[in-house]
Design a protein around this motif. Structure first.
Motif, PDB file in Angstrom:
ATOM      1  N   ASN A  39      -4.481  -5.633  -4.307  1.00  0.00           N
ATOM      2  CA  ASN A  39      -5.530  -5.168  -3.423  1.00  0.00           C
ATOM      3  C   ASN A  39      -5.370  -5.709  -2.008  1.00  0.00           C
ATOM      4  O   ASN A  39      -5.685  -5.026  -1.027  1.00  0.00           O
ATOM      5  CB  ASN A  39      -6.904  -5.542  -3.982  1.00  0.00           C
ATOM      6  CG  ASN A  39      -7.348  -4.611  -5.093  1.00  0.00           C
ATOM      7  OD1 ASN A  39      -6.971  -3.443  -5.110  1.00  0.00           O
ATOM      8  ND2 ASN A  39      -8.128  -5.126  -6.016  1.00  0.00           N
ATOM      9  N   SER A  43      -4.953  -3.159   1.159  1.00  0.00           N
ATOM     10  CA  SER A  43      -6.042  -3.108   2.137  1.00  0.00           C
ATOM     11  C   SER A  43      -5.867  -4.070   3.300  1.00  0.00           C
ATOM     12  O   SER A  43      -6.740  -4.124   4.179  1.00  0.00           O
ATOM     13  CB  SER A  43      -7.364  -3.441   1.444  1.00  0.00           C
ATOM     14  OG  SER A  43      -7.413  -4.818   1.083  1.00  0.00           O
ATOM     15  N   HIS A  47     -10.302  -5.613   1.399  1.00  0.00           N
ATOM     16  CA  HIS A  47     -11.038  -5.170   0.213  1.00  0.00           C
ATOM     17  C   HIS A  47     -12.170  -6.118  -0.149  1.00  0.00           C
ATOM     18  O   HIS A  47     -13.176  -5.700  -0.732  1.00  0.00           O
ATOM     19  CB  HIS A  47     -10.088  -5.004  -0.978  1.00  0.00           C
ATOM     20  CG  HIS A  47      -9.563  -6.284  -1.548  1.00  0.00           C
ATOM     21  ND1 HIS A  47     -10.109  -6.879  -2.659  1.00  0.00           N
ATOM     22  CD2 HIS A  47      -8.537  -7.087  -1.154  1.00  0.00           C
ATOM     23  CE1 HIS A  47      -9.433  -7.979  -2.938  1.00  0.00           C
ATOM     24  NE2 HIS A  47      -8.481  -8.138  -2.045  1.00  0.00           N
ATOM     25  N   TRP A  50     -15.123  -5.012   1.879  1.00  0.00           N
ATOM     26  CA  TRP A  50     -15.599  -3.715   1.393  1.00  0.00           C
ATOM     27  C   TRP A  50     -16.388  -3.882   0.094  1.00  0.00           C
ATOM     28  O   TRP A  50     -17.407  -3.225  -0.109  1.00  0.00           O
ATOM     29  CB  TRP A  50     -14.428  -2.765   1.178  1.00  0.00           C
ATOM     30  CG  TRP A  50     -13.626  -2.490   2.407  1.00  0.00           C
ATOM     31  CD1 TRP A  50     -14.042  -2.614   3.701  1.00  0.00           C
ATOM     32  CD2 TRP A  50     -12.262  -2.071   2.468  1.00  0.00           C
ATOM     33  NE1 TRP A  50     -13.019  -2.287   4.561  1.00  0.00           N
ATOM     34  CE2 TRP A  50     -11.914  -1.949   3.836  1.00  0.00           C
ATOM     35  CE3 TRP A  50     -11.291  -1.777   1.499  1.00  0.00           C
ATOM     36  CZ2 TRP A  50     -10.642  -1.545   4.246  1.00  0.00           C
ATOM     37  CZ3 TRP A  50     -10.028  -1.386   1.908  1.00  0.00           C
ATOM     38  CH2 TRP A  50      -9.718  -1.259   3.270  1.00  0.00           C
ATOM     39  N   PHE A 135     -12.111   1.301  -6.741  1.00  0.00           N
ATOM     40  CA  PHE A 135     -10.662   1.507  -6.704  1.00  0.00           C
ATOM     41  C   PHE A 135     -10.092   1.831  -8.083  1.00  0.00           C
ATOM     42  O   PHE A 135      -9.009   1.390  -8.436  1.00  0.00           O
ATOM     43  CB  PHE A 135      -9.953   0.286  -6.100  1.00  0.00           C
ATOM     44  CG  PHE A 135     -10.439  -0.049  -4.713  1.00  0.00           C
ATOM     45  CD1 PHE A 135     -10.362   0.882  -3.698  1.00  0.00           C
ATOM     46  CD2 PHE A 135     -10.984  -1.288  -4.424  1.00  0.00           C
ATOM     47  CE1 PHE A 135     -10.818   0.592  -2.415  1.00  0.00           C
ATOM     48  CE2 PHE A 135     -11.441  -1.597  -3.148  1.00  0.00           C
ATOM     49  CZ  PHE A 135     -11.364  -0.654  -2.139  1.00  0.00           C
ATOM     50  N   PHE A 165     -10.295   4.348  -2.075  1.00  0.00           N
ATOM     51  CA  PHE A 165      -9.481   4.754  -0.942  1.00  0.00           C
ATOM     52  C   PHE A 165      -9.602   6.264  -0.778  1.00  0.00           C
ATOM     53  O   PHE A 165      -9.715   7.006  -1.757  1.00  0.00           O
ATOM     54  CB  PHE A 165      -8.016   4.389  -1.167  1.00  0.00           C
ATOM     55  CG  PHE A 165      -7.741   2.910  -1.131  1.00  0.00           C
ATOM     56  CD1 PHE A 165      -7.820   2.208   0.057  1.00  0.00           C
ATOM     57  CD2 PHE A 165      -7.379   2.227  -2.281  1.00  0.00           C
ATOM     58  CE1 PHE A 165      -7.558   0.846   0.110  1.00  0.00           C
ATOM     59  CE2 PHE A 165      -7.115   0.868  -2.252  1.00  0.00           C
ATOM     60  CZ  PHE A 165      -7.207   0.172  -1.050  1.00  0.00           C
ATOM     61  N   TYR A 177      -2.166   4.707   9.101  1.00  0.00           N
ATOM     62  CA  TYR A 177      -2.558   4.362   7.735  1.00  0.00           C
ATOM     63  C   TYR A 177      -1.604   4.976   6.715  1.00  0.00           C
ATOM     64  O   TYR A 177      -1.200   4.319   5.743  1.00  0.00           O
ATOM     65  CB  TYR A 177      -3.987   4.860   7.505  1.00  0.00           C
ATOM     66  CG  TYR A 177      -4.552   4.588   6.135  1.00  0.00           C
ATOM     67  CD1 TYR A 177      -4.733   3.297   5.676  1.00  0.00           C
ATOM     68  CD2 TYR A 177      -4.935   5.648   5.306  1.00  0.00           C
ATOM     69  CE1 TYR A 177      -5.276   3.048   4.424  1.00  0.00           C
ATOM     70  CE2 TYR A 177      -5.479   5.404   4.053  1.00  0.00           C
ATOM     71  CZ  TYR A 177      -5.648   4.114   3.624  1.00  0.00           C
ATOM     72  OH  TYR A 177      -6.178   3.873   2.393  1.00  0.00           O
ATOM     73  N   THR A 181       0.619   2.836   4.056  1.00  0.00           N
ATOM     74  CA  THR A 181       0.478   2.937   2.606  1.00  0.00           C
ATOM     75  C   THR A 181       1.727   3.507   1.937  1.00  0.00           C
ATOM     76  O   THR A 181       2.153   3.011   0.886  1.00  0.00           O
ATOM     77  CB  THR A 181      -0.732   3.806   2.226  1.00  0.00           C
ATOM     78  OG1 THR A 181      -0.626   5.087   2.861  1.00  0.00           O
ATOM     79  CG2 THR A 181      -2.024   3.146   2.647  1.00  0.00           C
ATOM     80  N   VAL A 237     -11.428   4.406   3.459  1.00  0.00           N
ATOM     81  CA  VAL A 237     -12.140   3.957   2.258  1.00  0.00           C
ATOM     82  C   VAL A 237     -13.513   4.607   2.309  1.00  0.00           C
ATOM     83  O   VAL A 237     -14.062   4.821   3.394  1.00  0.00           O
ATOM     84  CB  VAL A 237     -12.276   2.412   2.230  1.00  0.00           C
ATOM     85  CG1 VAL A 237     -13.094   1.948   1.040  1.00  0.00           C
ATOM     86  CG2 VAL A 237     -10.902   1.766   2.215  1.00  0.00           C
TER      87      VAL A 237
END
Length: 245
Positions: A39, A43, A47, A50, A135, A165, A177, A181, A237
């Motif tokens: 995670n 992120s 995370h 979040w 997630f 996400f 982004y 990723t 997210v």
């Protein structure tokens, strides 16, 4: 129904449902002991913030019974338990549950851990005040079926909260982004966790997950009302919520 209509996404590939269930199970078995690291890589460490916001919006109460789905390692459950609610953690992967049990014992937390498939849970109808999943929904093989079962186990007036996400609607940030990723995360996963394949799937699964409006519609079609979405970082997210009323 045509064969192609029966396929589901496994990253950028379309596979038979049973293949996705098996492959995702194997991936999370391999990364269970490094889930927090996973995670953090996905992120950039955000995370944790979040998840704090997610639980703040959930507003768990001491008298409530809450089900945390796909929450084997306990990150969300621990936050909810600190608010006094009784928490059941359900996960299809025994390796993830084993990590969660060990972490809960170290924290002195009394949680129930249950091995369960989100599509067909072994819980009675209308037994929970709230159901959460963080997630995890994008890794479910049949998402609409899981949403219907989530609604089934909720009490009338109960709420569903999902942290996942998604796709950022900020054009400049969205491009950065995507590069992060799809290209960087698998490479870092190969170096740090020695498992490029697992991290590549996790990155690709984000791109294949429905955008915010489409997922909100799926929640509504499962029977939820007052469906809302709270985007973070333009939707990179998102926190979706709905009520059983």
């Amino acid at each position: 129904m045509a064969e192609s209509e029966q396929l589901v996404s496994l990253g950028f590939r379309d596979v038979a449902p049973e293949e996705k269930t098996r492959a995702v199970g194997d991936i999370f078995r391999r990364v269970a002991s490094r889930y927090d690291l996973m995670n953090d890589l996905m992120s950039g460490g955000l995370h944790r913030l979040w998840k704090d916001e997610f639980v703040r919006l959930l507003k768990p109460q001491p008298h409530e019974t809450i089900l945390d789905l796909a929450g084997g390692t306990g990150d969300i459950a621990f936050r909810i338990a600190k608010r006094g609610a009784k928490v059941t953690v359900a996960d299809i992967n025994p390796g993830m549950l084993a990590v969660g049990r060990e972490r809960a014992e170290k924290r002195g937390l009394d949680l129930d851990f249950v091995e369960a498939n989100a599509e067909a849970m072994p819980f009675a109808d209308a037994g929970f005040d709230a159901v959460t999943i963080a997630f995890g929904i994008r890794n479910v093989t049949d998402i609409p079926k899981a949403l219907r079962d989530i609604r089934r186990v909720l009490k009338w007036g109960g709420r569903f909260y999902c942290l996942e996400f998604s796709s950022s609607e900020w054009p400049g940030f969205a491009k950065i982004y995507d590069q992060y990723t799809l290209k960087l995360v698998p490479r870092v996963g190969a170096v740090v966790a020695d498992d490029e394949e697992a991290y590549r799937y996790l990155a690709e699964s984000i791109k294949r997950f429905p955008p915010m409006p489409a997922f909100a519609k799926m929640i509504e079609e499962a029977g939820f009302r007052q469906v809302k979405v709270r985007p973070i970082l333009g939707g990179a997210v998102a926190i979706h919520s709905g009520w059983k009323i």
